[in-house]
Write a protein that holds these residues in place. Structure first.
Motif, short mmCIF file in Angstrom:
data_model
loop_
_atom_site.label_atom_id
_atom_site.label_comp_id
_atom_site.label_asym_id
_atom_site.label_seq_id
_atom_site.Cartn_x
_atom_site.Cartn_y
_atom_site.Cartn_z
N ARG A 176 0.86 -1.17 0.00
CA ARG A 176 0.00 0.00 0.00
C ARG A 176 0.90 1.22 0.00
N GLY A 177 0.64 2.13 -0.94
CA GLY A 177 1.49 3.31 -1.04
C GLY A 177 0.69 4.59 -0.92
N ALA B 221 6.42 12.53 -2.85
CA ALA B 221 6.98 11.19 -2.95
C ALA B 221 5.90 10.14 -2.78
N LEU B 222 6.16 8.96 -3.35
CA LEU B 222 5.36 7.78 -3.06
C LEU B 222 6.07 7.01 -1.96
N ILE B 223 5.36 6.80 -0.85
CA ILE B 223 5.90 6.01 0.27
C ILE B 223 5.08 4.73 0.31
N GLU B 224 5.73 3.60 0.10
CA GLU B 224 4.99 2.35 -0.06
C GLU B 224 5.52 1.29 0.90
N PHE B 225 4.62 0.75 1.75
CA PHE B 225 5.03 -0.35 2.63
C PHE B 225 4.69 -1.66 1.94
N THR B 226 5.68 -2.57 1.91
CA THR B 226 5.60 -3.77 1.09
C THR B 226 5.92 -5.02 1.90
N PHE B 227 5.19 -6.09 1.63
CA PHE B 227 5.46 -7.41 2.19
C PHE B 227 5.85 -8.38 1.08
N PHE B 228 6.86 -9.22 1.34
CA PHE B 228 7.12 -10.44 0.55
C PHE B 228 6.88 -11.58 1.52
N VAL C 299 -2.67 -2.78 8.99
CA VAL C 299 -1.23 -2.89 9.23
C VAL C 299 -0.47 -1.89 8.36
N TYR C 300 -0.89 -1.76 7.10
CA TYR C 300 -0.20 -0.86 6.18
C TYR C 300 -0.24 0.58 6.67
N ASP C 301 -1.43 1.03 7.07
CA ASP C 301 -1.56 2.41 7.53
C ASP C 301 -0.73 2.66 8.77
N GLU C 302 -0.71 1.67 9.66
CA GLU C 302 0.10 1.80 10.88
C GLU C 302 1.58 1.92 10.55
#
Length: 377
Positions: free
Chosen positions: A162-163, A204-211, A220-223
């Motif tokens: 989610r970015g 900027a695009l700030i994106e939290f990513t899971f593999f 979880v992403y927003d947190e």
């Protein structure tokens, strides 16, 4: 009986549009009616595609930003990496959709249809839609087959992200350098990181990513994004202008085995996403070129689209991430600290020799890779 076309492309996403665009450029296909069928108008900016490339490329007209260097960060590493001779390029999906549709709308051989295809009957060679049925001599089908989720012989990792596109009052970013992976903030014991694409010093695009082999909850992403902005970047004054999110399968499932003489799976549904990275833009370009070459040579369109040697390398890597997901930052730290970006990009583009591949593999060496080697090879 439905409507008959020479080719039907199911899906007007990245793969479907790149394929249609290239077919329209080739005199070999002149006069062959082509339908592109999708329930969506593709009139929103629903994703961002990034890729690396040497020099000028065929999509430069719609590239909205490039970077010459990248940053990799973890608890132990703080690396700034020169991308020369490559550039990292960004295309916004809406720019891509509009560019392709503008060119294809002038072609008398191509038609866009709004419909949702439920299945393709290989006997009658009809695509069954909600509004109509469509006949063709060959189908290019981008729909993701559900069978890959049920087959436990193959590894399944999900790249989930989610970015937030943010704007800040003060300057916080270096627009010449993007962050490939920042592991200083992780979600529990998982391979999770933040990806940062600065457009200007204040955007900027700030994106939290899971593999990960599991799917994360939305909150979880927003947190994690809020924590990254406040605790890592020390930014408190910002506004979110737009949001993008997605889930990309990273798997060694052999999608290409679903291909037949008359039905070719394309895009994510064809295994065109690089299993170990989730990148697909340039891979799609190469596979489209291969399909067209196959057709012009009288071969099955889906013949030899996947390089088996590299799929085995990907299978080993995915198995390690699935079985040791807490070690993702250590594994990627080895990759980026022991290899040049030129060598990494060449390897990920599947253009390396065996000796170059072994250099990459040995840089990641550890007991977990030995275990996965014997599990997968």
């Amino acid at each position: 009986m439905g409507i008959t076309y020479f080719y039907v492309i199911v899906g007007s996403g990245l793969a479907g549009l790149q394929l249609a665009h290239q077919l329209s450029k080739e005199i070999f296909f002149k006069g062959k009616k082509i339908a592109i069928i999708d329930p969506s108008e593709k009139n929103t900016n629903d994703k961002t595609w990034c890729f690396w490339e040497k020099g000028q490329g065929k999509w430069d007209e719609i590239v909205s930003k490039t970077w010459n260097s990248t940053i990799f960060l973890s608890a132990e590493k703080d690396l700034t990496l020169d991308l020369t001779p490559y550039k990292y390029k960004r295309i916004k999906s809406l720019d891509f959709y509009n560019f392709i549709k503008k060119e294809l709308n002038s072609s008398p051989d191509i038609v866009f249809l709004r419909d949702k295809i439920s299945r393709i009957d290989p006997v009658t060679m009809q695509a069954i839609g909600e509004k109509e049925n469509y006949s063709a001599t060959h189908f290019f089908d981008s729909r993701l087959p559900s069978s890959y989720l049920d087959d436990n012989k193959y590894t399944k990792i999900f790249q989930q992200f989610r970015g937030w596109y943010i704007e800040t009052k003060n300057s916080h970013f270096d627009p010449s350098t993007f962050t490939m992976m920042d592991y200083r903030l992780k979600h529990k014991n998982s391979t999770s990181f933040t990806y940062v694409l600065p457009e200007t010093s204040t955007k900027a695009l700030i994106e939290f990513t899971f593999f990960t082999p599991f799917l994360a909850e939305d909150d979880v992403y927003d947190e994690m994004l809020k924590k990254y902005l406040s605790e890592i970047l020390k930014i408190e004054d910002y506004k979110v202008s737009s949001v993008e999110a997605g889930v990309i399968p990273m798997t060694d499932f052999p999608f290409e085995k679903i291909n037949t003489k008359k039905i070719t799976k394309i895009g994510t549904g064809g295994g065109w996403v690089k299993p170990s990275t989730g990148y697909s833009f340039k891979s799609t370009e190469r596979k489209v070129d291969k399909i067209i070459d196959n057709i012009k040579r009288g071969l099955i369109p889906g013949k030899n689209l996947i390089k088996k040697k590299f799929r085995r390398y990907d299978a080993i890597f995915l198995d390690v991430l699935a079985r040791h997901n807490e070690k993702g930052d250590v594994i990627f730290s080895k990759l980026y600290s022991k290899n040049s970006m030129e060598d990494i990009f060449k390897y990920l583009d599947e253009e390396t020799s065996l000796s170059e591949e072994m250099k990459i593999m040995f840089s990641l060496f550890g007991t977990e890779f030995i275990e996965s080697f014997f599990r997968k090879i």
